[in-house]
Design an enzyme around this catalytic site. Structure first.
Site, PDB file in Angstrom:
ATOM      1  N   HIS A 433       0.816  -1.217   0.000  1.00 53.89           N
ATOM      2  CA  HIS A 433       0.000   0.000   0.000  1.00 53.89           C
ATOM      3  C   HIS A 433       0.855   1.275   0.000  1.00 53.89           C
ATOM      4  CE1 HIS A 433      -3.681   2.097   0.088  1.00 53.89           C
ATOM      5  NE2 HIS A 433      -4.378   1.246   0.810  1.00 53.89           N
ATOM      6  N   ARG A 434       2.133   1.170   0.337  1.00 51.99           N
ATOM      7  CA  ARG A 434       3.010   2.337   0.279  1.00 51.99           C
ATOM      8  C   ARG A 434       3.290   2.733  -1.164  1.00 51.99           C
ATOM      9  NH1 ARG A 434       7.888  -0.180   3.645  1.00 51.99           N
ATOM     10  NH2 ARG A 434       7.518  -1.690   1.971  1.00 51.99           N
TER      11      ARG A 434
END
Length: 460
Positions: A433-434
């Site tokens: 998700h980064r």
């Protein structure tokens, strides 16, 4: 003066290895390019060669020794006219003393992959940390202004002497701050010493209470063994590969914020198309697998959604231009993830041939480091083992990994609202998700699914 030969770093992440076999013995004369030993890393067994000529005066580490740290002296090379009497205790440190400035011999992969593949041109020879082109030198290490040793490669010291540069004023970019060739060549006379730079650095954290180190996770091994003392068991020693897998996957699950996207993909059109292609390619000895199509579909999807073709680099995101797709290959005791570079530009038959070659050499542990490092995206296919679906762990620094299940016949509702039987494959995209947000990951998976359900698109 006797020259130390150091344990080489055969990959950027290698910290230690096993000295599997010596290919020379004490008293042998070696020339530049001669093979010296076989080194086992966590991924492969590789050979490394001498960068200078001389006589093997003393072997410091016996073959079969495990856990030899990178830059540990493993042997001593004598120049013409020198003898074993010239080797004193300071020239021949014990294992574990990696505080040496001598240059390691240049490692070389056992195999010889074709030129032009990978970041270094695909040459089988791998350079160790520091100046791989420099010959080892036995000259004493220069001293800093505080009397401490300055770590610099032999070639860097010679260039510095020729240019009249003060090594104490040069900041090293090599392992552990070692000064290498590029540092000296780029240095300007009168440069500020690294120590002075550090002293002048802002002290914004001064006065803050030190942060306590987290306790070591888990229970000690001996305590667990005691728990099963009354039960019969076999203790399996961890090899380098198993330790690395454990460390990397623990890092991945602890530091990467995974989220998962799932989708069913109809394979009927692909299976029919694959059958037709294989009949036409039979005369060329080519047989395409479903996995070959998945690799190609993933590569094209990364081009269609370029923001998802990215890796996490600690304090930034790197967006790649080519589609470099890694594929997990199970081997005895672990797995490899060889990388197919520029997969978006390759034909299906080319990808198939290369994948078969990489898989074979992975199982033989004959891959060179550049063949299993890099990439932005990975595929893990357990469909051939009858697994319907699963969640794969991201292999850092990749942005995502596609877990592929088996194609099974299921009742589905077609566009006309009728129930029919179709071959359906379940896939799960694990996403960092980064690097990739939910909508972006969904678009990537949509592109993969559309390519597989409309396989003619992959030939356009």
């Amino acid at each position: 003066m006797p020259t130390e030969i150091l344990m080489p770093a055969l990959s950027p992440t290698m910290e230690e290895g096993t000295l599997a076999k010596w290919l020379v013995k004490e008293g042998d004369t070696v020339s530049s390019g001669d093979l010296l030993a076989e080194i086992e890393t966590d991924k492969a067994t590789m050979e490394f060669e001498a960068v200078d000529e001389g006589i093997v005066g003393k072997i410091l580490i016996e073959e079969g020794s495990e856990g030899v740290k990178v830059n540990t002296p493993i042997a001593v090379l004598l120049e013409e006219g020198e003898s074993a009497d010239d080797i004193d205790s300071s020239t021949a440190p014990k294992q574990g003393d990696a505080d040496s400035h001598a240059e390691p011999a240049t490692p070389k992969a056992e195999t010889s992959p074709a030129k032009g593949y990978g970041d270094d041109g695909g040459a089988a020879q791998q350079k160790s940390s520091g100046d791989g082109e420099a010959a080892a030198s036995g000259s004493p290490a220069p001293k800093g202004r505080d009397g401490g040793r300055i770590f610099a490669s032999p070639l860097a010291r010679r260039i510095a002497a020729d240019k009249g540069l003060d090594l104490s004023r040069i900041e090293g970019s090599g392992p552990n701050g070692r000064i290498v060739k590029a540092d000296v060549e780029n240095a300007k006379p009168g440069a500020q010493p690294a120590a002075e730079k550090a002293a002048e650095a802002p002290k914004g954290d001064a006065g803050k209470a030190p942060v306590a180190e987290p306790a070591a996770p888990g229970v000690q091994a001996d305590a667990i063994c005691k728990m099963y003392a009354d039960r019969e068991f076999e203790e399996v020693k961890l090899d380098g590969m198993r330790r690395t897998i454990a460390a990397r996957l623990t890092e991945a699950k602890q530091t990467i914020p995974h989220f998962y996207l799932r989708r069913d993909i109809r394979l009927d059109a692909l299976l029919k198309f694959r059958s037709q292609l294989n009949k036409q390619l039979e005369s060329r000895g080519v047989k395409l697998s479903v996995n070959d199509f998945i690799i190609k579909a993933s590569a094209l999807a990364l081009q269609a959604v370029p923001d998802a073709n990215a890796v996490w680099a600690g304090d930034r995101v790197l967006k790649l231009k080519p589609s470099d797709v890694a594929v997990a290959v199970a081997i005895e005791g672990g797995l490899f993830t060889p990388v197919l570079r520029d997969a978006e530009a390759r034909t299906l038959s080319s990808l198939s041939a290369q994948m078969k070659d990489l898989a074979k050499r992975a199982r033989d542990k004959k891959l060179a480091p550049h063949e299993y490092q890099g990439g932005s995206f990975a595929i893990s296919n357990l469909g051939m083992f009858g697994i319907d679906n699963f969640d794969a762990v991201i292999n850092p620094p990749h942005g995502a990994i596609l877990a592929v299940g088996a194609g099974v016949k299921k009742p589905v509702v077609n566009d006309a609202g009728e129930i029919e039987v179709a071959t359906v494959m379940s896939v799960t995209l694990s996403v960092d998700h980064r690097v990739i947000d939910g909508a972006l990951g969904a678009e990537l998976l949509k592109q993969i699914a559309e390519a597989l359900e409309n396989p003619m698109m992959m030939l356009a």
